[in-house]
Motif scaffolding. Structure first.
Motif, PDB file in Angstrom:
ATOM      1  N   TYR A  44      -2.588  -2.525   2.664  1.00 49.54           N
ATOM      2  CA  TYR A  44      -2.557  -2.715   1.203  1.00 49.54           C
ATOM      3  C   TYR A  44      -1.121  -2.530   0.728  1.00 49.54           C
ATOM      4  O   TYR A  44      -0.541  -1.470   0.927  1.00 49.54           O
ATOM      5  CB  TYR A  44      -3.462  -1.681   0.521  1.00 49.54           C
ATOM      6  N   PRO A  45      -0.511  -3.545   0.124  1.00 49.13           N
ATOM      7  CA  PRO A  45       0.887  -3.386  -0.296  1.00 49.13           C
ATOM      8  C   PRO A  45       1.023  -2.255  -1.322  1.00 49.13           C
ATOM      9  O   PRO A  45       0.251  -2.197  -2.275  1.00 49.13           O
ATOM     10  CB  PRO A  45       1.223  -4.735  -0.948  1.00 49.13           C
ATOM     11  N   PRO A  46       1.984  -1.324  -1.110  1.00 46.22           N
ATOM     12  CA  PRO A  46       2.165  -0.197  -2.027  1.00 46.22           C
ATOM     13  C   PRO A  46       2.339  -0.649  -3.477  1.00 46.22           C
ATOM     14  O   PRO A  46       1.786  -0.045  -4.389  1.00 46.22           O
ATOM     15  CB  PRO A  46       3.433   0.487  -1.512  1.00 46.22           C
ATOM     16  N   GLN A  47       3.073  -1.746  -3.675  1.00 39.03           N
ATOM     17  CA  GLN A  47       3.317  -2.285  -5.016  1.00 39.03           C
ATOM     18  C   GLN A  47       1.986  -2.703  -5.660  1.00 39.03           C
ATOM     19  O   GLN A  47       1.748  -2.455  -6.840  1.00 39.03           O
ATOM     20  CB  GLN A  47       4.258  -3.486  -4.881  1.00 39.03           C
ATOM     21  N   ALA A  48       1.102  -3.299  -4.882  1.00 36.80           N
ATOM     22  CA  ALA A  48      -0.207  -3.733  -5.395  1.00 36.80           C
ATOM     23  C   ALA A  48      -1.083  -2.523  -5.698  1.00 36.80           C
ATOM     24  O   ALA A  48      -1.843  -2.511  -6.656  1.00 36.80           O
ATOM     25  CB  ALA A  48      -0.888  -4.636  -4.372  1.00 36.80           C
ATOM     26  N   ARG A  49      -0.949  -1.484  -4.869  1.00 37.23           N
ATOM     27  CA  ARG A  49      -1.733  -0.263  -5.070  1.00 37.23           C
ATOM     28  C   ARG A  49      -1.324   0.422  -6.387  1.00 37.23           C
ATOM     29  O   ARG A  49      -2.165   0.864  -7.158  1.00 37.23           O
ATOM     30  CB  ARG A  49      -1.504   0.677  -3.879  1.00 37.23           C
ATOM     31  N   LEU A  50      -0.011   0.461  -6.619  1.00 33.18           N
ATOM     32  CA  LEU A  50       0.513   1.089  -7.839  1.00 33.18           C
ATOM     33  C   LEU A  50       0.034   0.380  -9.094  1.00 33.18           C
ATOM     34  O   LEU A  50      -0.293   1.020 -10.085  1.00 33.18           O
ATOM     35  CB  LEU A  50       2.053   1.087  -7.823  1.00 33.18           C
ATOM     36  N   THR A  51       0.016  -0.950  -9.046  1.00 34.85           N
ATOM     37  CA  THR A  51      -0.388  -1.717 -10.220  1.00 34.85           C
ATOM     38  C   THR A  51      -1.904  -1.974 -10.229  1.00 34.85           C
ATOM     39  O   THR A  51      -2.393  -2.732 -11.052  1.00 34.85           O
ATOM     40  CB  THR A  51       0.368  -3.061 -10.289  1.00 34.85           C
ATOM     41  N   GLY A  82      -4.793 -16.966  -4.390  1.00 38.36           N
ATOM     42  CA  GLY A  82      -4.693 -15.512  -4.478  1.00 38.36           C
ATOM     43  C   GLY A  82      -3.295 -15.066  -4.856  1.00 38.36           C
ATOM     44  O   GLY A  82      -2.371 -15.872  -4.927  1.00 38.36           O
ATOM     45  N   ASP A  83      -3.164 -13.765  -5.090  1.00 39.20           N
ATOM     46  CA  ASP A  83      -1.883 -13.183  -5.479  1.00 39.20           C
ATOM     47  C   ASP A  83      -0.879 -13.267  -4.325  1.00 39.20           C
ATOM     48  O   ASP A  83      -1.230 -12.984  -3.181  1.00 39.20           O
ATOM     49  CB  ASP A  83      -2.104 -11.715  -5.874  1.00 39.20           C
ATOM     50  N   PRO A  84       0.385 -13.655  -4.602  1.00 42.80           N
ATOM     51  CA  PRO A  84       1.391 -13.773  -3.534  1.00 42.80           C
ATOM     52  C   PRO A  84       1.674 -12.458  -2.797  1.00 42.80           C
ATOM     53  O   PRO A  84       1.903 -12.462  -1.591  1.00 42.80           O
ATOM     54  CB  PRO A  84       2.645 -14.266  -4.244  1.00 42.80           C
ATOM     55  N   VAL A  85       1.652 -11.333  -3.510  1.00 47.03           N
ATOM     56  CA  VAL A  85       1.922 -10.032  -2.868  1.00 47.03           C
ATOM     57  C   VAL A  85       0.791  -9.715  -1.871  1.00 47.03           C
ATOM     58  O   VAL A  85       1.036  -9.354  -0.720  1.00 47.03           O
ATOM     59  CB  VAL A  85       2.050  -8.905  -3.921  1.00 47.03           C
ATOM     60  N   LEU A  86      -0.445  -9.889  -2.304  1.00 48.18           N
ATOM     61  CA  LEU A  86      -1.588  -9.659  -1.422  1.00 48.18           C
ATOM     62  C   LEU A  86      -1.622 -10.717  -0.318  1.00 48.18           C
ATOM     63  O   LEU A  86      -1.992 -10.424   0.823  1.00 48.18           O
ATOM     64  CB  LEU A  86      -2.895  -9.713  -2.225  1.00 48.18           C
ATOM     65  N   GLY A  87      -1.207 -11.921  -0.657  1.00 42.96           N
ATOM     66  CA  GLY A  87      -1.184 -13.019   0.314  1.00 42.96           C
ATOM     67  C   GLY A  87      -0.292 -12.727   1.505  1.00 42.96           C
ATOM     68  O   GLY A  87      -0.661 -12.999   2.646  1.00 42.96           O
ATOM     69  N   ARG A  88       0.877 -12.161   1.242  1.00 47.02           N
ATOM     70  CA  ARG A  88       1.792 -11.823   2.346  1.00 47.02           C
ATOM     71  C   ARG A  88       1.150 -10.813   3.283  1.00 47.02           C
ATOM     72  O   ARG A  88       1.214 -10.957   4.508  1.00 47.02           O
ATOM     73  CB  ARG A  88       3.121 -11.280   1.809  1.00 47.02           C
ATOM     74  N   PHE A 136      -9.157  -7.854  -1.105  1.00 44.59           N
ATOM     75  CA  PHE A 136      -8.434  -6.590  -1.330  1.00 44.59           C
ATOM     76  C   PHE A 136      -9.159  -5.816  -2.421  1.00 44.59           C
ATOM     77  O   PHE A 136      -9.280  -6.282  -3.546  1.00 44.59           O
ATOM     78  CB  PHE A 136      -6.992  -6.866  -1.765  1.00 44.59           C
ATOM     79  N   LYS A 137      -9.658  -4.645  -2.067  1.00 49.58           N
ATOM     80  CA  LYS A 137     -10.376  -3.812  -3.028  1.00 49.58           C
ATOM     81  C   LYS A 137      -9.870  -2.390  -2.888  1.00 49.58           C
ATOM     82  O   LYS A 137      -9.870  -1.835  -1.802  1.00 49.58           O
ATOM     83  CB  LYS A 137     -11.878  -3.889  -2.721  1.00 49.58           C
ATOM     84  N   LEU A 138      -9.451  -1.811  -3.991  1.00 48.26           N
ATOM     85  CA  LEU A 138      -8.987  -0.417  -3.964  1.00 48.26           C
ATOM     86  C   LEU A 138     -10.172   0.513  -3.806  1.00 48.26           C
ATOM     87  O   LEU A 138     -11.238   0.253  -4.352  1.00 48.26           O
ATOM     88  CB  LEU A 138      -8.226  -0.096  -5.257  1.00 48.26           C
ATOM     89  N   PRO A 139      -9.969   1.609  -3.034  1.00 48.46           N
ATOM     90  CA  PRO A 139     -11.081   2.563  -2.835  1.00 48.46           C
ATOM     91  C   PRO A 139     -11.451   3.266  -4.132  1.00 48.46           C
ATOM     92  O   PRO A 139     -10.678   3.398  -5.029  1.00 48.46           O
ATOM     93  CB  PRO A 139     -10.528   3.546  -1.812  1.00 48.46           C
TER      94      PRO A 139
END
Length: 94
Positions: free
Chosen positions: A21-28, A54-60, A91-94
């Motif tokens: 999970y990208p840290p940047q995506a987790r923060l936002t 899908g989102d480019p950050v999650l896509g990478r 991608f799903k946050l816990p």
């Protein structure tokens, strides 16, 4: 290149690496589904991945993970063939 459905290709997965999970995506608190198109070589390794939606950050992150996946070779008329399939990463946050 032969196109096979996601349902068929899921049955051929030998090694599945979960995306980081990208840290940047987790923060936002970014969540979502990423659709990828994957090319699987005759040997079962991933020869190419491209993001369809899908989102480019999650896509990478999804592409980095899927590049490490391994499949059983897909046989057509007794011969292994290169195939193309769609991969959905959620991608799903816990």
């Amino acid at each position: 290149t032969l196109r096979i459905s996601q349902g068929v290709s899921q049955g051929l997965i030998v090694k599945k690496v979960q995306p980081v999970y990208p840290p940047q995506a987790r923060l936002t608190r970014l969540e979502g589904i990423v659709e990828l198109q994957a090319s699987v070589s005759k040997s079962g390794s991933i020869s190419g991945v491209k993001q369809l939606s899908g989102d480019p950050v999650l896509g990478r992150a999804a592409m980095d993970a899927v590049r490490q996946w391994k499949y059983k070779p897909y046989f057509l008329n007794g011969e292994p063939v290169e195939v193309e399939t769609q991969v959905t990463v959620n991608f799903k946050l816990p």
